[in-house]
Design an enzyme around this catalytic site. Structure first.
Site, mmCIF file in Angstrom:
data_model
loop_
_atom_site.group_PDB
_atom_site.id
_atom_site.type_symbol
_atom_site.label_atom_id
_atom_site.label_comp_id
_atom_site.label_asym_id
_atom_site.label_seq_id
_atom_site.Cartn_x
_atom_site.Cartn_y
_atom_site.Cartn_z
ATOM 1 N N GLU A 1 -114.107 6.454 96.816
ATOM 2 C CA GLU A 1 -114.120 5.270 97.663
ATOM 3 C C GLU A 1 -114.409 5.577 99.126
ATOM 4 O O GLU A 1 -114.915 4.737 99.854
ATOM 5 C CB GLU A 1 -112.765 4.536 97.549
ATOM 6 C CG GLU A 1 -112.412 4.108 96.149
ATOM 7 C CD GLU A 1 -113.245 2.948 95.661
ATOM 8 O OE1 GLU A 1 -114.457 2.943 95.907
ATOM 9 O OE2 GLU A 1 -112.672 2.053 95.043
ATOM 10 N N HIS B 1 -106.278 10.857 93.490
ATOM 11 C CA HIS B 1 -106.842 10.333 92.235
ATOM 12 C C HIS B 1 -105.940 10.717 91.082
ATOM 13 O O HIS B 1 -105.346 11.798 91.093
ATOM 14 C CB HIS B 1 -108.252 10.900 91.994
ATOM 15 C CG HIS B 1 -109.012 10.116 90.976
ATOM 16 N ND1 HIS B 1 -108.965 10.397 89.641
ATOM 17 C CD2 HIS B 1 -109.801 9.031 91.119
ATOM 18 C CE1 HIS B 1 -109.709 9.515 88.992
ATOM 19 N NE2 HIS B 1 -110.228 8.677 89.858
HETATM 20 N N1 ACO Z 1 -101.969 8.668 100.498
HETATM 21 C C1 ACO Z 1 -100.689 9.049 100.580
HETATM 22 N N2 ACO Z 1 -99.958 9.497 99.539
HETATM 23 C C2 ACO Z 1 -100.591 9.525 98.346
HETATM 24 C C3 ACO Z 1 -101.932 9.143 98.197
HETATM 25 C C4 ACO Z 1 -102.634 8.695 99.329
HETATM 26 N N3 ACO Z 1 -103.900 8.311 99.253
HETATM 27 N N4 ACO Z 1 -102.287 9.289 96.889
HETATM 28 C C5 ACO Z 1 -101.191 9.737 96.252
HETATM 29 N N5 ACO Z 1 -100.168 9.883 97.125
HETATM 30 C C6 ACO Z 1 -98.841 10.377 96.823
HETATM 31 C C7 ACO Z 1 -98.144 9.508 95.790
HETATM 32 O O1 ACO Z 1 -97.361 8.524 96.424
HETATM 33 C C8 ACO Z 1 -97.303 10.512 95.053
HETATM 34 O O2 ACO Z 1 -96.143 10.753 95.777
HETATM 35 P P1 ACO Z 1 -94.687 10.739 95.038
HETATM 36 O O3 ACO Z 1 -94.843 11.606 93.808
HETATM 37 O O4 ACO Z 1 -93.763 11.284 96.071
HETATM 38 O O5 ACO Z 1 -94.443 9.308 94.713
HETATM 39 C C9 ACO Z 1 -98.111 11.796 95.115
HETATM 40 O O6 ACO Z 1 -98.990 11.641 96.217
HETATM 41 C C10 ACO Z 1 -98.921 12.077 93.890
HETATM 42 O O7 ACO Z 1 -99.669 10.958 93.534
HETATM 43 P P2 ACO Z 1 -100.525 11.002 92.185
HETATM 44 O O8 ACO Z 1 -99.606 10.997 91.021
HETATM 45 O O9 ACO Z 1 -101.527 12.090 92.292
HETATM 46 O O10 ACO Z 1 -101.291 9.634 92.312
HETATM 47 P P3 ACO Z 1 -101.340 8.436 91.262
HETATM 48 O O11 ACO Z 1 -102.011 8.863 90.019
HETATM 49 O O12 ACO Z 1 -100.022 7.787 91.154
HETATM 50 O O13 ACO Z 1 -102.293 7.419 92.075
HETATM 51 C C11 ACO Z 1 -104.125 6.648 93.271
HETATM 52 C C12 ACO Z 1 -103.658 7.639 92.196
HETATM 53 C C13 ACO Z 1 -103.648 5.222 92.902
HETATM 54 C C14 ACO Z 1 -105.634 6.674 93.356
HETATM 55 C C15 ACO Z 1 -103.511 7.067 94.626
HETATM 56 O O14 ACO Z 1 -103.958 8.363 94.975
HETATM 57 C C16 ACO Z 1 -103.828 6.083 95.757
HETATM 58 O O15 ACO Z 1 -103.166 5.061 95.890
HETATM 59 N N6 ACO Z 1 -104.860 6.402 96.607
HETATM 60 C C17 ACO Z 1 -105.228 5.531 97.692
HETATM 61 C C18 ACO Z 1 -106.032 4.334 97.180
HETATM 62 C C19 ACO Z 1 -107.418 4.740 96.682
HETATM 63 O O16 ACO Z 1 -108.106 5.547 97.306
HETATM 64 N N7 ACO Z 1 -107.823 4.142 95.541
HETATM 65 C C20 ACO Z 1 -109.134 4.414 94.922
HETATM 66 C C21 ACO Z 1 -108.986 5.361 93.756
HETATM 67 S S1 ACO Z 1 -110.550 5.815 93.095
HETATM 68 C C22 ACO Z 1 -110.934 4.565 92.008
HETATM 69 O O17 ACO Z 1 -110.115 4.041 91.324
HETATM 70 C C23 ACO Z 1 -112.339 4.159 91.895
#
Ligand code: ACO
Length: 377
Positions: free
Chosen positions: A314, A256
């Site tokens: 989610e 998140h």
């Molecule tokens: N699986 C694998 N890797 C992940 C995930 C995940 N679920 N979430 C984040 N990461 C990785 C990112 O790629 C990033 O790696 P990098 O820095 O090497 O590129 C690192 O972890 C840190 O990510 P964050 O900066 O914490 O995440 P960001 O703010 O960019 O994205 C998001 C948040 C879009 C929710 C992301 O975690 C994601 O895509 N999750 C999966 C989809 C999901 O569950 N969406 C629902 C969100 S809740 C809502 O909106 C109601």
């Protein structure tokens, strides 16, 4: 020494405005909605009470609640043009979230020209649209809304044709309340940007639905449940999850932008899923999902050490909605029904500020190019 860049990609950490509606504390893992901790509010309030609370910053009296209910119940039937559009969309097998966005636009046909009237219309009509579309998509005729049922009960009735049990209504109400508002999330911010131009409530909500659709925001619960089904048995979890990560995929339902500890909405919905599924025919699925969650958290910590990727709303959304027999393609449209409370409340708040949202950008393009008449070769 280089000056720190003023650019915040994704607007991360930027405080764009005050809001009295909700507060997300990503470090404490706390969500406050209009002064209440989520866990003290979502499992107990009716959805209409929550809508009133967000719109008016006060718990409704019995008379105020009755008036809101009556206002919603009288606006639930759809314009003929909306039904015609849904029929055509069903013929083309349009995704339900896109059908909802397209149908929401047609509600302008019923607009009384006020923001308040539009907000009521949207809240009343969204469940009817989603349920009618699902039935059309499955070759069934839409059912007429029941004037004696409120939003949660009526939605389940419109989907199935059966009046739901009190436990099912409680389950859906808890879900809708849990996702009703969440600070300046992408779809809410979209609604605020649109309404800040002195546009109208329906336009703001149509834009918000478009933003919600993406898997980075509201499109994750379907894929999250698909992953649990794909894993099928606990011993497969580690392999399937690593395969996904090694292919560069994200694990849906985890991570998140704001929460760096557990998303409190996940806890509320996990408790609801547990109440619904334990002791029933879906108990095995609930237990499998719990085991998959534990493996996913471990695997994510190995994959991105120190990033604290935690279970988000989610993951357990998927279980609660599945527990209610809501089909996977309707997960995101059902999210939209709940978040509509927040979109409309934020739009009202933004209208009160009377200030267009218009950030600046840093130009990174070329300079000094000269246009010639024969430029295109
Ligand atoms: N699986 C694998 N890797 C992940 C995930 C995940 N679920 N979430 C984040 N990461 C990785 C990112 O790629 C990033 O790696 P990098 O820095 O090497 O590129 C690192 O972890 C840190 O990510 P964050 O900066 O914490 O995440 P960001 O703010 O960019 O994205 C998001 C948040 C879009 C929710 C992301 O975690 C994601 O895509 N999750 C999966 C989809 C999901 O569950 N969406 C629902 C969100 S809740 C809502 O909106 C109601």
């Amino acid at each position: 020494m280089l000056a720190a860049s003023p650019i915040k990609p994704g607007l991360e950490g930027v405080i764009a405005s005050e809001t009295r509606l909700s507060h997300v504390d990503g470090l404490k893992g706390e969500l406050i909605i209009a002064g209440f901790l989520l866990e003290d509010l979502a499992p107990y309030a009716e959805f209409e009470e929550l809508v009133y609370l967000l719109w008016h910053d006060a718990v409704p009296t019995q008379a105020q609640l009755a008036e809101l209910r009556a206002n919603l119940r009288s606006r639930r039937t759809l314009p003929d043009a909306t039904l015609a559009l849904l029929r055509q969309a069903a013929e083309q097998k349009v995704a339900p979230i896109d059908a909802l966005r397209m149908a929401a636009d047609t509600l302008s046909l019923r607009s009384d020209g006020t923001h308040e009237g539009d907000a009521l219309l949207l809240l009343a009509a969204f469940p009817t649209i989603v349920a009618a579309y699902w039935r059309l998509l499955n070759g069934q005729l839409p059912i007429a809304p029941r004037p004696d049922l409120d939003t949660a009960a009526n939605y389940l009735y419109l989907l199935t044709g059966s009046v739901p049990t009190a436990q099912q209504v409680r389950g859906l109400s808890t879900y809708l309340n849990t996702v009703s508002d969440h600070g300046f999330n992408a779809s809410t911010f979209t609604a605020r940007v649109i309404i800040s131009t002195q546009s109208d409530m329906i336009s703001a909500v149509v834009g918000a639905v478009g933003a919600l659709k993406g898997p980075a925001h509201g499109g994750a619960p379907g894929p999250a449940l698909d992953t649990v089904f794909e894993i099928g048995s606990p011993e497969n979890a580690e392999r399937v999850l690593w395969d996904k990560l090694n292919r560069g995929e994200r694990l849906m339902g985890f991570g998140h932008r704001v929460y760096k500890v557990r998303d409190p909405r996940a806890d509320v919905l996990k408790a609801e899923a547990e109440r619904m599924m334990l002791g029933g025919e879906k108990e095995d699925l609930f237990r499998l999902a719990q085991q998959v969650e534990q493996v996913a958290l471990r695997v994510l910590e190995e994959h991105k050490p120190g990033r604290h990727l935690q279970t988000n709303v989610e993951y357990f959304t998927a279980l609660v909605l599945h527990g209610l027999d809501i089909p996977i393609p309707l997960f995101t449209p059902t999210f939209a029904i709940g978040r509509l409370a927040g979109w409309t409340a934020h739009s009202f708040e933004q209208i009160g500020l009377n200030r267009i949202i218009r950030p600046s950008s840093a130009y990174s393009g070329a300079h000094g190019r000269q246009w010639r008449a024969d430029q295109t070769t």
